[in-house]
Design a protein around this motif. Structure first.
Motif, short mmCIF file in Angstrom:
data_model
loop_
_atom_site.label_atom_id
_atom_site.label_comp_id
_atom_site.label_asym_id
_atom_site.label_seq_id
_atom_site.Cartn_x
_atom_site.Cartn_y
_atom_site.Cartn_z
N MET A 191 24.84 16.84 -35.80
CA MET A 191 23.99 17.49 -34.81
C MET A 191 24.76 18.55 -34.03
N ARG A 192 26.02 18.30 -33.75
CA ARG A 192 26.82 19.31 -33.07
C ARG A 192 26.93 20.56 -33.93
N THR A 193 27.16 20.39 -35.22
CA THR A 193 27.25 21.55 -36.11
C THR A 193 25.92 22.29 -36.18
N ALA A 194 24.81 21.55 -36.20
CA ALA A 194 23.49 22.20 -36.26
C ALA A 194 23.20 22.98 -34.99
N PHE A 195 23.52 22.42 -33.83
CA PHE A 195 23.28 23.14 -32.57
C PHE A 195 24.23 24.33 -32.44
N ALA A 196 25.45 24.20 -32.93
CA ALA A 196 26.41 25.30 -32.84
C ALA A 196 25.99 26.48 -33.72
N ALA A 197 25.19 26.22 -34.76
CA ALA A 197 24.74 27.31 -35.63
C ALA A 197 23.63 28.15 -35.01
N VAL A 198 23.00 27.65 -33.95
CA VAL A 198 21.96 28.43 -33.27
C VAL A 198 22.62 29.55 -32.47
N PRO A 199 22.16 30.78 -32.57
CA PRO A 199 22.80 31.88 -31.82
C PRO A 199 22.84 31.63 -30.32
N ALA A 200 23.99 31.88 -29.75
CA ALA A 200 24.16 31.65 -28.31
C ALA A 200 23.34 32.61 -27.47
N GLU A 201 22.92 33.74 -28.05
CA GLU A 201 22.13 34.70 -27.29
C GLU A 201 20.79 34.13 -26.87
N LEU A 202 20.25 33.19 -27.67
CA LEU A 202 18.98 32.58 -27.30
C LEU A 202 19.12 31.74 -26.04
N ASP A 203 20.21 30.99 -25.94
CA ASP A 203 20.45 30.20 -24.73
C ASP A 203 20.70 31.10 -23.53
N GLN A 204 21.42 32.18 -23.76
CA GLN A 204 21.70 33.09 -22.65
C GLN A 204 20.42 33.76 -22.16
N ALA A 205 19.54 34.13 -23.07
CA ALA A 205 18.27 34.74 -22.66
C ALA A 205 17.40 33.74 -21.91
N ALA A 206 17.38 32.48 -22.38
CA ALA A 206 16.61 31.47 -21.67
C ALA A 206 17.21 31.17 -20.30
N LEU A 207 18.54 31.23 -20.21
CA LEU A 207 19.20 30.99 -18.93
C LEU A 207 18.85 32.09 -17.93
N VAL A 208 18.75 33.31 -18.41
CA VAL A 208 18.36 34.42 -17.53
C VAL A 208 16.93 34.23 -17.04
N ASP A 209 16.08 33.68 -17.89
CA ASP A 209 14.69 33.44 -17.50
C ASP A 209 14.53 32.22 -16.59
N GLY A 210 15.60 31.51 -16.32
CA GLY A 210 15.54 30.39 -15.40
C GLY A 210 15.35 29.04 -16.05
N ALA A 211 15.57 28.92 -17.36
CA ALA A 211 15.40 27.64 -18.05
C ALA A 211 16.61 26.74 -17.77
N ASN A 212 16.35 25.46 -17.54
CA ASN A 212 17.45 24.52 -17.32
C ASN A 212 17.90 23.94 -18.66
N VAL A 213 18.79 22.97 -18.59
CA VAL A 213 19.37 22.41 -19.82
C VAL A 213 18.32 21.73 -20.67
N TRP A 214 17.46 20.91 -20.05
CA TRP A 214 16.46 20.19 -20.82
C TRP A 214 15.45 21.13 -21.45
N GLN A 215 15.09 22.19 -20.77
CA GLN A 215 14.16 23.17 -21.34
C GLN A 215 14.79 23.91 -22.51
N ARG A 216 16.06 24.25 -22.39
CA ARG A 216 16.73 24.92 -23.51
C ARG A 216 16.85 23.98 -24.70
N LEU A 217 17.12 22.71 -24.45
CA LEU A 217 17.20 21.75 -25.55
C LEU A 217 15.86 21.58 -26.24
N TRP A 218 14.79 21.48 -25.46
CA TRP A 218 13.48 21.18 -26.03
C TRP A 218 12.85 22.40 -26.71
N HIS A 219 12.99 23.58 -26.11
CA HIS A 219 12.29 24.76 -26.62
C HIS A 219 13.14 25.61 -27.57
N ILE A 220 14.45 25.50 -27.50
CA ILE A 220 15.32 26.34 -28.34
C ILE A 220 16.12 25.50 -29.32
#
Length: 310
Positions: A191-220
Motif C-alpha cells: 500500500m505504501r508503494t501504491a500511494f507513493a505512485a500517485v503524483p504528489a501534485e494532486l495532494d498539493q492541489a487538494a491542500l491548497v483547496d483546504g482538504a485535510n488528511v482524511w479528505q485527501r486519503l478518501w478522495h485522492i
C-alpha cells in the motif's frame, strides 16, 4: 553541335546508378520476415511447454475432482486408473457432511477470513498512506522495522505469538486465530508503494483547496489504489482460508476448528476413503475459486479506473 552539361545543384538528388537500382528489392515492402517473428518450430515448442505447465498445474486438481465423483464400486487404486468416473455421483459430498460438521467449519473459516480482510484493508491502508504521504519523525525507522519483519520467517515468531494470544485471553477462540493475520507487513509495504505512485501534485492541489488528511486519503488516495486493495483482499483471503498450522495450535475445541483443520478427521486412523478426502478438498477449494474470480474482475476494473490521466 556541342552538348553543354549544366552543373547539378546540390539540392537536386543525384540519379541512382545501375548497381543501386539492381540492389533495390523488387517485391512489395513488408514481406521480409522480422527478426522477432518466431518460426513454426519455435511456436510449436512454446505451445508444447504451455500445455506441459498446464498439465502440471491443473492436473492434480482435475484428478481430485475426478476422484471425488467416483462411486463406491470403482477401484481408485487400480494400476490403470480411469480419469473419467464410470459411475459418477455426488454422494461423496453429502457423506463429508455426515462424517464431520463441514458447514460449521466452513463458517468458522469465513469468520476468520472476514476479520483478516477487514484488518488488512483498513490497517494497511492507513499505515501505507502515513508512510507514503505524511511527514513525521521516525518515518524511516518505522519503514526499516517493517522491512526487518519480512526477513524473519513465521515459524520463528509463532511461539511468541501464541504466548501473546494466550496472555490476552484469546486462546481457543476464532479471534485469536485471526489476530496475527489482521495486518500483514507485506501488505503495508504494498500500500505504501501504491500511494507513493500517485503524483504528489494532486495532494498539493487538494491542500491548497483546504482538504485535510482524511479528505485527501478518501478522495485522492483510495480511488488510485483500488487495484492494489483487490490484490490484498485476494491474497489475504487465500492465506486465511488455507492456514493450517496456526489454527491447529490455537484451537482446542473441535467445534471451533476451521475447515482446513477439520478436514483432517476425514483421514481415519485405521481406514481412509480417498473419495471423501477428495470431496472435502473440493469443498475447501471452491470458495477460493469464487473469491478469486469475483475480485479479479474488480482488480482490473480498479486498475483502469484508478489510473491518473494527464
Amino acid at each position: 553541335m556541342t552538348t553543354v552539361r549544366t552543373p547539378q545543384s546540390p539540392d537536386t538528388p543525384a540519379e541512382p546508378t545501375r548497381a543501386a537500382k539492381a540492389a533495390r528489392p523488387t517485391g512489395p515492402v513488408g514481406r521480409s520476415r522480422s527478426f522477432n517473428t518466431p518460426s513454426t518450430a519455435q511456436t510449436a515448442t512454446r505451445y508444447l511447454l504451455l500445455v506441459l505447465v498446464l498439465l502440471l498445474v491443473i492436473g492434480p486438481f482435475l484428478w481430485q475432482l475426478s476422484t471425488s465423483l467416483k462411486g463406491p464400486a470403482e477401484d481408485v487404486y487400480t494400476r490403470t486408473p480411469s480419469f473419467l468416473p464410470d459411475q459418477p455421483t455426488l454422494g461423496n459430498y453429502g457423506k463429508v457432511a455426515e462424517v464431520i460438521p463441514v458447514w460449521t467449519y466452513a463458517l468458522n473459516s469465513v469468520i476468520v477470513a472476514v476479520v483478516c480482510i477487514t484488518g488488512n484493508v483498513v490497517g494497511c491502508t492507513l499505515a501505507g498512506y502515513a508512510l507514503a504521504r505524511l511527514r513525521f519523525r521516525g518515518a524511516k525507522l518505522v519503514l526499516g522495522l517493517f522491512l526487518a519483519t519480512l526477513i524473519l520467517p513465521g515459524e520463528v515468531t509463532i511461539v511468541s505469538q501464541y504466548v501473546l494470544v494466550r496472555g490476552l485471553g484469546l486462546a481457543d477462540t476464532l479471534a485469536g486465530v485471526a489476530l496475527p493475520g489482521s495486518i500483514a507487513m507485506l501488505n503495508v509495504l504494498l500500500m505504501r508503494t501504491a500511494f507513493a505512485a500517485v503524483p504528489a501534485e494532486l495532494d498539493q492541489a487538494a491542500l491548497v483547496d483546504g482538504a485535510n488528511v482524511w479528505q485527501r486519503l478518501w478522495h485522492i488516495g483510495l480511488p488510485n489504489v483500488r487495484g492494489m486493495l483487490s490484490v490484498i483482499v485476494i491474497f489475504t483471503f487465500i492465506g486465511a482460508w488455507d492456514d493450517f498450522l496456526w489454527p491447529l495450535i490455537v484451537l482446542n475445541d473441535p467445534q471451533k476448528y476451521t475447515l482446513t483443520v477439520g478436514l483432517q478427521y476425514l483421514n481415519g486412523t485405521f481406514a481412509a476413503n480417498p473419495r471423501l478426502i477428495a470431496a472435502g478438498t473440493m469443498i475447501a477449494f471452491l470458495p477460493i475459486v469464487v473469491v478469486f474470480g469475483v475480485c479479479q474482475r474488480f482488480f482490473f476494473k480498479g486498475v483502469e479506473e484508478g489510473a491518473v490521466k494527464g
